[in-house]
Design a protein around this motif. Structure first.
Motif, PDB file in Angstrom:
ATOM      1  N   GLY A 203       0.876  -1.261   0.009  1.00 57.02           N
ATOM      2  CA  GLY A 203      -0.165   0.002  -0.047  1.00 57.02           C
ATOM      3  C   GLY A 203       0.794   1.148   0.013  1.00 57.02           C
ATOM      4  N   VAL A 204       1.901   1.248   0.696  1.00 59.68           N
ATOM      5  CA  VAL A 204       2.903   2.390   0.906  1.00 59.68           C
ATOM      6  C   VAL A 204       3.516   2.764  -0.530  1.00 59.68           C
ATOM      7  CG1 VAL A 204       5.046   3.026   1.657  1.00 59.68           C
ATOM      8  CG2 VAL A 204       3.675   2.042   3.166  1.00 59.68           C
ATOM      9  N   LEU A 205       3.634   1.643  -1.420  1.00 56.84           N
ATOM     10  CA  LEU A 205       4.122   1.843  -2.738  1.00 56.84           C
ATOM     11  C   LEU A 205       3.256   2.424  -3.816  1.00 56.84           C
ATOM     12  CD1 LEU A 205       6.542  -1.423  -2.875  1.00 56.84           C
ATOM     13  CD2 LEU A 205       7.079   0.894  -2.481  1.00 56.84           C
ATOM     14  N   MET A 206       1.940   2.377  -3.483  1.00 52.86           N
ATOM     15  CA  MET A 206       0.802   2.779  -4.234  1.00 52.86           C
ATOM     16  C   MET A 206       0.922   4.379  -4.175  1.00 52.86           C
ATOM     17  SD  MET A 206      -1.907  -0.370  -4.043  1.00 52.86           S
ATOM     18  CE  MET A 206      -1.460  -1.824  -4.415  1.00 52.86           C
ATOM     19  N   ARG A 207       1.775   4.944  -4.721  1.00 54.10           N
ATOM     20  CA  ARG A 207       1.512   6.402  -4.756  1.00 54.10           C
ATOM     21  C   ARG A 207       0.627   6.801  -5.270  1.00 54.10           C
ATOM     22  NH1 ARG A 207       7.116   8.654  -7.069  1.00 54.10           N
ATOM     23  NH2 ARG A 207       6.080   8.119  -9.161  1.00 54.10           N
ATOM     24  N   PRO A 208      -0.438   7.946  -5.123  1.00 49.35           N
ATOM     25  CA  PRO A 208      -1.480   8.505  -5.733  1.00 49.35           C
ATOM     26  C   PRO A 208      -1.076   9.217  -6.808  1.00 49.35           C
ATOM     27  CG  PRO A 208      -1.282   9.332  -3.283  1.00 49.35           C
ATOM     28  CD  PRO A 208      -0.210   8.315  -3.648  1.00 49.35           C
ATOM     29  N   LEU A 209      -1.940   9.271  -7.846  1.00 49.99           N
ATOM     30  CA  LEU A 209      -1.666  10.273  -8.836  1.00 49.99           C
ATOM     31  C   LEU A 209      -2.429  11.488  -8.651  1.00 49.99           C
ATOM     32  CD1 LEU A 209      -2.511   8.013 -11.959  1.00 49.99           C
ATOM     33  CD2 LEU A 209      -0.579   9.042 -11.649  1.00 49.99           C
ATOM     34  N   ALA A 210      -1.764  12.772  -9.159  1.00 49.12           N
ATOM     35  CA  ALA A 210      -2.280  14.137  -9.154  1.00 49.12           C
ATOM     36  C   ALA A 210      -3.468  14.130  -9.595  1.00 49.12           C
ATOM     37  CB  ALA A 210      -1.134  15.110  -9.750  1.00 49.12           C
ATOM     38  N   SER A 211      -3.866  13.435 -10.579  1.00 47.69           N
ATOM     39  CA  SER A 211      -5.009  13.591 -11.327  1.00 47.69           C
ATOM     40  C   SER A 211      -5.554  11.881 -11.720  1.00 47.69           C
ATOM     41  CB  SER A 211      -5.054  14.355 -12.653  1.00 47.69           C
ATOM     42  OG  SER A 211      -6.325  14.370 -13.204  1.00 47.69           O
ATOM     43  N   SER A 212      -6.824  11.515 -11.290  1.00 52.34           N
ATOM     44  CA  SER A 212      -7.228  10.499 -11.503  1.00 52.34           C
ATOM     45  C   SER A 212      -7.551  10.135 -12.972  1.00 52.34           C
ATOM     46  CB  SER A 212      -8.257  10.022 -10.710  1.00 52.34           C
ATOM     47  OG  SER A 212      -7.914  10.058  -9.288  1.00 52.34           O
ATOM     48  N   CYS A 213      -7.872  11.301 -13.829  1.00 51.16           N
ATOM     49  CA  CYS A 213      -8.658  10.965 -15.098  1.00 51.16           C
ATOM     50  C   CYS A 213      -8.310  12.156 -15.990  1.00 51.16           C
ATOM     51  CB  CYS A 213      -9.974  10.434 -15.200  1.00 51.16           C
ATOM     52  SG  CYS A 213     -10.601  10.089 -16.620  1.00 51.16           S
ATOM     53  N   LEU A 214      -7.740  12.002 -17.020  1.00 49.71           N
ATOM     54  CA  LEU A 214      -7.637  13.327 -17.818  1.00 49.71           C
ATOM     55  C   LEU A 214      -9.025  13.668 -18.480  1.00 49.71           C
ATOM     56  CD1 LEU A 214      -5.605  15.312 -19.218  1.00 49.71           C
ATOM     57  CD2 LEU A 214      -5.440  13.483 -21.219  1.00 49.71           C
ATOM     58  N   VAL A 215      -9.939  12.898 -18.637  1.00 45.04           N
ATOM     59  CA  VAL A 215     -11.102  13.087 -19.029  1.00 45.04           C
ATOM     60  C   VAL A 215     -11.824  14.243 -18.289  1.00 45.04           C
ATOM     61  CG1 VAL A 215     -13.354  12.330 -19.811  1.00 45.04           C
ATOM     62  CG2 VAL A 215     -11.312  11.165 -20.381  1.00 45.04           C
ATOM     63  N   GLU A 216     -11.912  13.704 -16.723  1.00 47.70           N
ATOM     64  CA  GLU A 216     -12.402  14.753 -15.940  1.00 47.70           C
ATOM     65  C   GLU A 216     -11.828  15.821 -15.943  1.00 47.70           C
ATOM     66  OE1 GLU A 216     -14.239  14.231 -11.252  1.00 47.70           O
ATOM     67  OE2 GLU A 216     -12.825  12.887 -12.305  1.00 47.70           O
ATOM     68  N   ALA A 217     -10.314  15.900 -15.940  1.00 47.61           N
ATOM     69  CA  ALA A 217      -9.691  17.327 -16.121  1.00 47.61           C
ATOM     70  C   ALA A 217     -10.100  18.206 -17.054  1.00 47.61           C
ATOM     71  CB  ALA A 217      -8.129  17.111 -16.055  1.00 47.61           C
TER      72      ALA A 217
END
Length: 448
Positions: free
Chosen positions: A187-201
């Motif tokens: 879980g520690v290695l699962m670094r979150p992305l700054a944006s989950s989806c380009l479409v939503e952005a």
């Protein structure tokens, strides 16, 4: 630390996430698949009926599915990393507390409820974050991650048996719980992305004024998840409903073959040692099917929903043919076919879900899909058992599973037709707008 890219990396650190998810799959579902080795030990220790003891696994499976929407909601509000670490701690607690073995109710609450909740909180965000990290290679990444349960189940069988013989079933539970703490490391290695989806952005950019778009993006970059509410309204979307019905029917079938494969082999007079090898064959070809199908889906030669319908049809065919086996060799061959096509299906069905609902709604959709699909898992085995009792033949269960899968494939075809119709409708709507715009600007161009 968060990634700075708005686009799914489709590689790079994403492969670290895939390996972490591979480990999580093995340390959760792989453990669940081989927990049957503790069945006789626990039953004899408490001197309970088999039906009473089997509720431990039933509670685990139930909580695993029912906890998926909660896990998805927590992923939306916090991060996948946080939920996976929480799941690892819950899984460890379930096994460690099961070590005390006070009574059967205690086992339901620990190795049943807590372990099931830990699996749900680990599995759901792990498979979800892989889809967020990949777009073009999503099918391959999901296939590699899901193959973890096959690889670990193949190894855990003899390993758990050795632990039980050396330390007893209680000591084995404590050791396995300690091993499951590695879920927290994953879980520690699962670094979150700054944006989950380009479409939503892009959706946010088009709907906000130009002056506010920069500040909006700055706020989004500070948060790993941009969708802040769990979307329960997905049940009103026809595409999701059709795919959920497919999931129910498929789950009704998937739990039946492993349940009746061993009894069928015994009824054919096959020796116990050879029967055990059938489960190893099933795990190996399942592993190969996932990787091969993930690689093929990544080539984008065939539309993923078409590929899924094809694999479902091949599974149903293999299940219909499996009861024709009358010796070990023929049974092993048909088992291999079933296991391979089952692996291909598992490799891409999450990818198809992402294609159906889109990445902005994927976290919510995954939780709801798991919740709805659980009804098939609960109904399928008892229904197949009833049919087997009425027919007095284990073959009847395989025929029931094959027929149900054929029906599920029909809903995939209806879903594909609906998507094609909506796509054609959107094209027709955009054509008049383009022509109107061209005529509107034509006088201006002539005047210039």
């Amino acid at each position: 630390m968060q990634a700075k890219d708005n686009n799914p990396p489709d590689g790079g650190y994403g492969w670290v996430v895939v390996v972490s998810a591979f480990m999580v799959m093995g340390l959760t579902v792989g453990v669940l698949k081989t927990f049957g080795l503790f069945f006789v030990e626990i039953q004899q220790h408490f001197d309970e009926l088999a039906s009473t003891t089997s509720w431990i696994t039933s509670v685990t499976i139930a909580v695993f599915h029912l906890g998926a929407p909660v896990a998805s909601s927590l992923c939306v509000q916090y991060t996948h990393r946080t939920v996976v670490i929480t799941g690892g701690l819950l899984a460890f607690s379930g096994m460690a507390l099961g070590f005390f073995g006070l009574n059967m109710v205690w086992m339901y609450a620990t190795t049943g409820f807590l372990q099931g909740l830990g699996i749900s909180f680990s599995w759901t965000p792990a498979i979800s974050i892989v889809s967020h990290y990949f777009s073009k290679k999503r099918a391959l990444a999901n296939a590699i991650a899901s193959a973890g349960e096959c690889a670990f189940a193949f190894m855990f069988g003899p390993f758990f048996q050795w632990l039980i013989s050396q330390y007893g079933w209680k000591g084995a539970l404590l050791i396995i719980g300690g091993i499951q703490l590695n879920i927290c490391v994953c879980g520690v290695l699962m670094r979150p992305l700054a944006s989950s989806c380009l479409v939503e952005a892009s959706h946010c950019e088009t709907e906000t004024p130009l002056g506010n778009s920069a500040s909006r993006r700055d706020k989004e970059d500070k948060s790993p998840i941009m969708h802040k509410t769990f979307n329960w309204m997905l049940v009103k979307r026809p595409e999701f409903v059709l795919y959920a019905i497919f999931g129910i029917l498929a789950a009704m079938s998937f739990f039946v073959p492993p349940l009746f494969l061993v009894p069928l082999s015994y009824s054919l007079g096959i020796d116990e040692s050879w029967t055990a090898s059938l489960l190893s064959i099933l795990a190996m070809v399942d592993f190969g099917g996932r990787l091969l199908c993930g690689w093929y889906a990544n080539l984008r030669v065939t539309k993923t929903i078409h590929l899924l319908a094809m694999t479902i049809t091949l599974i149903s065919t293999s299940l219909m043919l499996l009861p024709l086996a009358n010796n070990y060799l023929s049974l092993a061959i048909f088992t291999g076919f079933y296991g391979f096509f089952f692996g291909t299906t598992v490799a891409i069905h999450i990818t198809v879900l992402a294609d159906v609902v889109g990445m902005p709604e994927f976290d919510s959709a995954l939780g709801l899909f798991m919740l709805i699909r659980s009804t098939g898992g609960f109904v399928g085995p008892p229904l197949a058992g009833l049919i087997v009792d009425m027919a007095a033949d284990y073959r009847a269960g395989f025929y029931m599973a094959g027929a149900t899968l054929v029906l599920s494939a029909g809903f995939l075809i209806i879903l594909d037709r609906l998507q094609q119709r909506e796509k054609r409708g959107s094209k027709i709507k955009t054509k008049p707008e383009k022509s109107t715009l061209s005529y509107h600007f034509l006088p201006t161009l002539k005047h210039q």
